[in-house]
Design a protein around this motif. Structure first.
Motif, mmCIF file in Angstrom:
data_model
loop_
_atom_site.group_PDB
_atom_site.id
_atom_site.type_symbol
_atom_site.label_atom_id
_atom_site.label_comp_id
_atom_site.label_asym_id
_atom_site.label_seq_id
_atom_site.Cartn_x
_atom_site.Cartn_y
_atom_site.Cartn_z
ATOM 1 N N ASP A 22 0.855 -1.025 -0.161
ATOM 2 C CA ASP A 22 0.158 0.124 -0.184
ATOM 3 C C ASP A 22 0.968 1.293 -0.167
ATOM 4 O O ASP A 22 0.494 2.437 -0.515
ATOM 5 C CB ASP A 22 -0.866 -0.105 1.132
ATOM 6 N N PRO A 40 -8.103 -5.124 -5.558
ATOM 7 C CA PRO A 40 -7.965 -6.201 -4.511
ATOM 8 C C PRO A 40 -7.333 -7.463 -5.047
ATOM 9 O O PRO A 40 -6.560 -8.030 -4.402
ATOM 10 C CB PRO A 40 -9.462 -6.279 -3.940
ATOM 11 N N ARG A 71 -3.641 -7.039 -5.871
ATOM 12 C CA ARG A 71 -2.998 -7.026 -4.567
ATOM 13 C C ARG A 71 -2.890 -8.230 -3.712
ATOM 14 O O ARG A 71 -1.724 -8.625 -3.524
ATOM 15 C CB ARG A 71 -4.101 -6.144 -3.626
ATOM 16 N N GLU A 72 -3.843 -9.154 -3.948
ATOM 17 C CA GLU A 72 -3.763 -10.710 -3.342
ATOM 18 C C GLU A 72 -2.721 -11.267 -4.137
ATOM 19 O O GLU A 72 -1.967 -12.183 -3.686
ATOM 20 C CB GLU A 72 -4.997 -11.420 -3.426
ATOM 21 N N ARG A 86 -6.731 -17.149 -2.389
ATOM 22 C CA ARG A 86 -7.407 -16.058 -3.104
ATOM 23 C C ARG A 86 -7.065 -15.863 -4.577
ATOM 24 O O ARG A 86 -7.711 -15.511 -5.267
ATOM 25 C CB ARG A 86 -7.076 -14.754 -2.144
ATOM 26 N N GLU A 124 -12.732 -15.663 3.727
ATOM 27 C CA GLU A 124 -13.093 -14.551 4.540
ATOM 28 C C GLU A 124 -13.634 -14.483 5.769
ATOM 29 O O GLU A 124 -13.239 -13.704 6.452
ATOM 30 C CB GLU A 124 -14.055 -13.471 3.752
#
Length: 940
Positions: A162, A171, A174-175, A409, A436
């Motif tokens: 970040d 997202p 990012r994973e 993920r 999650e």
């Protein structure tokens, strides 16, 4: 790619607090004396960044960056280098930084190491060296104090990502970046820089592979290479074998046999030949010193040679009966996926994919990690969109069971395809929701699981029911009662057929379908009835879930049985179910289920009043949850640890666990964990004689209104609130919660509630009724069991008797309370009982009885007041805690100040702390002396 993303330098160093503390200690000491420190870690972990941070932080003198050249040549001796360093520090302290010392030539390294060891503390030279651990550390350096760098934790790596992207990464992107970087900051930054802005924001597909050969080589500082053809083949074979290994090492015999197939000429046995410096041989197993270097060796090898190595490994493994790993290596020997393999290659890829998926379906013994790898490779080789999505979903499920949600993920992201059938998308959402639920915002988990239930309803109703129950679990964790009830609404009848092998939802939703379906149905019906306040309708279905757990072997069903037992207040069945679920999860080798089993077991022990056992299970649960990437489960374990520590004399421990639990709970919406953590903080306040603070905290949890705490927790905290509120003079607030608590006690789901209710009434009752209520409470405690709650009632009763000038009865009750507290390890409450006994003139005989100290000249009442004031209580708070007037506290406090010769509360607090520390030392000496006498007596 259409371009590269400009990556700013990270504004701060992430996740290196331990290393920076060690560096800071060296820097702070330099004005007085010198010292040395070696920073060691694999390439890319930030050794250079830490050296730069140290250089910027040093203000006491100059900083010298030492390297081969002006200061050091290949012909320098240790004496010459030592003279150079001492001369630099002649006038002021000096910090000497040597980055990548392992790259110096051998004579210079030897001189540097010897000079470092011969530096005196009086020289005022701080020497910081960094070395990479992808090769052996030079013996001259290995003797220095070492600080190791490990890969960043997932949360620290996410913070770094970040930081360098300003939060711009989508997202899903990012994973995948975090999963590919594996905690290596240099690799993470390299991957980000190589993406275009469109790729970073998710507008264009990511390159495949994301961490390709050039990115890995850049992060590793180049492509490693062996000194000979055999060494290069050995490195590549170990790297290739590691692709399908469960751990970081591989069998040396496997590597040797593969090398024999790879080269017609006899290959040297790696166990007998000198190894390349990147490898380690231990217990007949080979491993790379650096995971990043292992990946780099594999990725940078020539494609034809890499495929040949995988083919050789496949031949050896299949010949030895290792079918799944053999098929994996066979698939890697084919080269690229279906889009780059026309004609016959296309057919070979399809056949390999089908064989891999069939072998990974559970019929062959294999770990979850290996199954995840096999399903993922099968998906890569699959052309059909629906089957590819199914296999990516199955790979994600296995990664989740292996305790790797970070790997699950990206696999779920690869499974996304709006064109595939609803049932396939539903299973992917089911795995996503479970992921999650354990490690993400539970509100997101709730929505994913509801979507899964709707998508699965037509083709897989049993899986749909499992998804709906998991959605209720998410709503429960979030404290959303209305959503929980809505999710638990009666479901339509469903079939109980098993899903096809390799295509079902999470293991939590699988197993012999008839039994699983019945457990899900009964648990759902019972939970809804319980939340609606209809115990008559809840008891039967939840009881059936508990009964099935007595004969079950599957950890998922056993966990449901333990949960149902907790809902019914059957703590013995909950403890038994949790222990059996733990044993079953360990037997299966499920890194995902072990932390959850420990969570249920810890809660059951806590409800049974067995705080030390709860603490033991929660400590292990916290470690396993963090290893498995289950931050939500870890937050629950921290809440249990805070509650267990709240009865002990460990306020710092309570505060640490409360802070950590609330940090995750607030970010992920875990209302239940947050309420438990706040209850723990309040109970610690109450135990240490701070009723105002305790009442303020607990009032937010238990008083009626929209802000009331979690519906499954606030009733459990009512007895603490009533006690704190009465001591704080808030009698009306205390009475306001007793009507609801009386209903809860009549409900029967908490075995302690009836006794606690009588105790609460006794605290609020006039004198003519309180005596009988305290006795009734103690009788109920005898029926329910539990040392801690019974001791609390005996303590309050003893205090009440002392104030009524009934010393003999008070002494009996307080002695019982002290024994109960000491039996369950409730140190802070035991101290209260001892203070009360001293106020009666009785000398407590418990294990924690105080030794004579400087405070010995105080009366029991003065000692109690001094301790409360030393803890920061105001005179009014002390008066309420001791049931005396403020004027009495003022009078005794003046006497205390005069007798001890102190002039401020701060001096009093310091004196009390020193005296109590002296008591602890004396107690330890007496214990050792007693042990010596016992041993001597036994010898005689």
């Amino acid at each position: 790619m259409t371009g590269e993303t400009t990556v700013p330098t990270a504004g701060r160093i992430h996740g290196r607090s331990t290393q920076r503390k060690a560096l800071r200690e060296l820097l702070d000491a330099l004005p007085r004396h010198g010292g040395q420190l070696l920073l060691a870690g694999e390439p890319g972990l930030g050794r250079t960044a830490l050296l730069r941070w140290a250089a910027r932080s040093f203000r006491a003198g100059p900083v010298l960056h030492l390297g081969p050249g002006p200061y050091v040549s290949a012909h320098s001796t240790a004496e010459q280098l030592l003279d150079t360093l001492r001369a630099a520090a002649a006038a002021t302290p000096v910090l000497v930084c040597v980055d990548d010392a392992h790259l110096w030539d051998a004579p210079a390294r030897t001189a540097l190491g010897r000079a470092a060891r011969r530096l005196r503390t009086a020289d005022r030279v701080g020497l910081l060296l960094s070395v990479a651990t992808d090769r052996p550390v030079d013996p001259e350096f290995a003797r220095l104090p070492v600080v190791h760098l490990d890969p960043l934790s997932p949360s620290r790596a996410a913070a770094l990502l970040d930081d360098v992207t300003d939060g711009a990464a989508a997202p899903v992107v990012r994973e995948q970046l975090l999963a590919e970087a594996e905690g290596n900051p240099a690799l993470l930054v390299t991957l980000v820089r190589r993406l275009s802005p469109a790729e970073l924001r998710g507008h264009r597909p990511l390159p495949h592979p994301l961490a390709d050969a050039s990115a890995l080589a850049e992060a590793a500082g180049g492509a490693p290479n062996g000194p000979s053809a055999h060494a290069r083949d050995l490195l590549l074979t170990v790297a290739a074998a590691g692709q399908a290994a469960d751990g970081t090492d591989v069998e040396a015999g496997l590597v040797h046999d593969a090398l024999r197939r790879l080269r017609p000429a006899p290959a040297p046995d790696p166990r007998a030949e000198p190894l390349p410096e990147q490898l380690v041989l231990a217990d007949d197993r080979l491993r790379f010193r650096s995971p990043l270097v292992r990946r780099t060796v594999h990725a940078t090898a020539a494609p034809q040679r890499r495929r040949a190595v995988h083919r050789a490994l496949a031949d050896v493994l299949e010949g030895g009966g290792h079918r799944l790993t053999g098929l994996l290596h066979r698939s890697w020997s084919l080269g690229g996926g279906p889009e780059s393999a026309p004609g016959s290659a296309d057919r070979l890829a399809a056949v390999a994919a089908d064989r891999l998926a069939a072998a990974a379906d559970g019929t062959l013994p294999a770990s979850h990690r290996l199954r995840a790898t096999a399903y993922a490779r099968a998906a890569e080789l699959t052309a059909d969109g629906a089957r590819r999505a199914e296999r990516y979903t199955a790979a994600a499920e296995q990664a989740l069971l292996a305790g790797r949600p970070d790997r699950a993920r990206p696999l779920l992201a690869a499974a996304r395809d709006p064109a595939v059938p609803a049932a396939v998308r539903g299973r992917a959402e089911l795995v996503r929701g479970v992921t999650e639920l354990r490690d993400g915002p539970v509100g997101d988990a709730h929505q994913s699981l509801l979507l899964a239930a709707s998508l699965l309803a037509a083709d897989a109703p049993a899986d749909a029911a499992a998804a709906a129950l998991a959605a209720a679990d998410a709503a429960w964790a979030a404290g959303d009662l209305s959503a929980c009830l809505a999710t638990l609404a009666p479901e339509p009848p469903y079939r109980t057929e098993n899903p096809a092998p390799g295509t079902g939802g999470p293991a939590e939703a699988r197993g012999p379908a008839a039994g699983t379906a019945a457990v899900i149905h009964d648990h759902r019906v019972g939970m809804r009835a319980l939340l609606e306040g209809r115990l008559d309708r809840a008891g039967t279905p939840l009881g059936q879930v508990v009964e099935r757990g007595r004969t079950e072997q599957r950890p998922e069903t056993l966990l449901r049985a333990a949960a149902a037992a907790l809902l019914l207040g059957d703590v013995d069945a909950a403890r038994s179910g949790g222990a059996r679920a733990l044993a079953a999860a360990r037997q299966l080798g499920s890194d995902a289920l072990v932390p959850r089993a420990l969570e249920y077991l810890a809660y059951a022990e806590l409800r049974a009043g067995r705080h030390p056992q709860a603490r033991t299970h929660a400590e292990e649960g916290l470690r396993t949850a963090l290893r498995a990437g289950q931050r939500n489960t870890a937050a629950h374990h921290r809440a249990v640890l805070a509650l267990a520590a709240s009865i002990e004399e460990e306020p710092d421990v309570v505060a640490r666990h409360v802070t950590a639990a609330l940090d995750t709970a607030r970010r992920h919406g875990l209302a239940q964990a947050a309420a438990l953590a706040q209850w723990a903080a309040a109970r610690a306040d109450l135990g240490r004689g701070r009723p105002f603070d305790a009442a303020d905290r607990l009032g937010l949890l238990v008083l009626p209104g929209p802000g009331r705490g979690h519906f499954a927790v606030w009733r459990l905290a009512v007895p603490c609130f009533v006690e704190a509120a009465v001591l704080a003079g808030r009698h009306e607030d205390a009475r306001a919660v007793l009507t609801d608590f009386a209903d809860w006690a009549a409900f029967g789901a908490d075995p302690q509630a009836a006794a606690q209710l009588a105790r609460c009434h006794a605290l609020l009752a006039p004198a003519e009724h309180a005596d009988g209520l305290y006795r009734r409470a103690l009788d109920r405690h005898d029926e329910a069991g539990g040392d801690f709650e019974r001791a609390r009632t005996a303590l309050l009763y003893g205090k009440w008797l002392r104030r009524r000038r009934r010393p003999r009865e008070a002494r009996d009750r307080l002695g019982t309370a002290l024994a109960g507290f000491e039996r369950c390890g409730a140190g802070v409450w035991a101290a209260q009982a001892r203070d009360e006994l001293r106020a009666l003139g009785a000398a407590p005989q418990g294990t924690g009885a105080a030794a004579p100290t400087r405070l010995g000249g105080l009366t029991p009442q003065q000692l109690r007041i001094a301790r409360h004031v030393a803890e920061g209580a105001t005179n009014r708070e002390v008066a309420l805690a001791l049931a005396v007037s403020t004027r009495t506290v003022d009078y005794h406090l003046r006497k205390v100040f005069a007798l001890l010769g102190v002039r401020s509360r701060l001096e009093l607090a310091r004196l009390v702390g020193e005296a109590e520390q002296a008591q602890e030392v004396q107690g330890a000496r007496e214990a050792r002396r007693a042990g010596h006498h016992e041993k001597t007596g036994a010898q005689h």
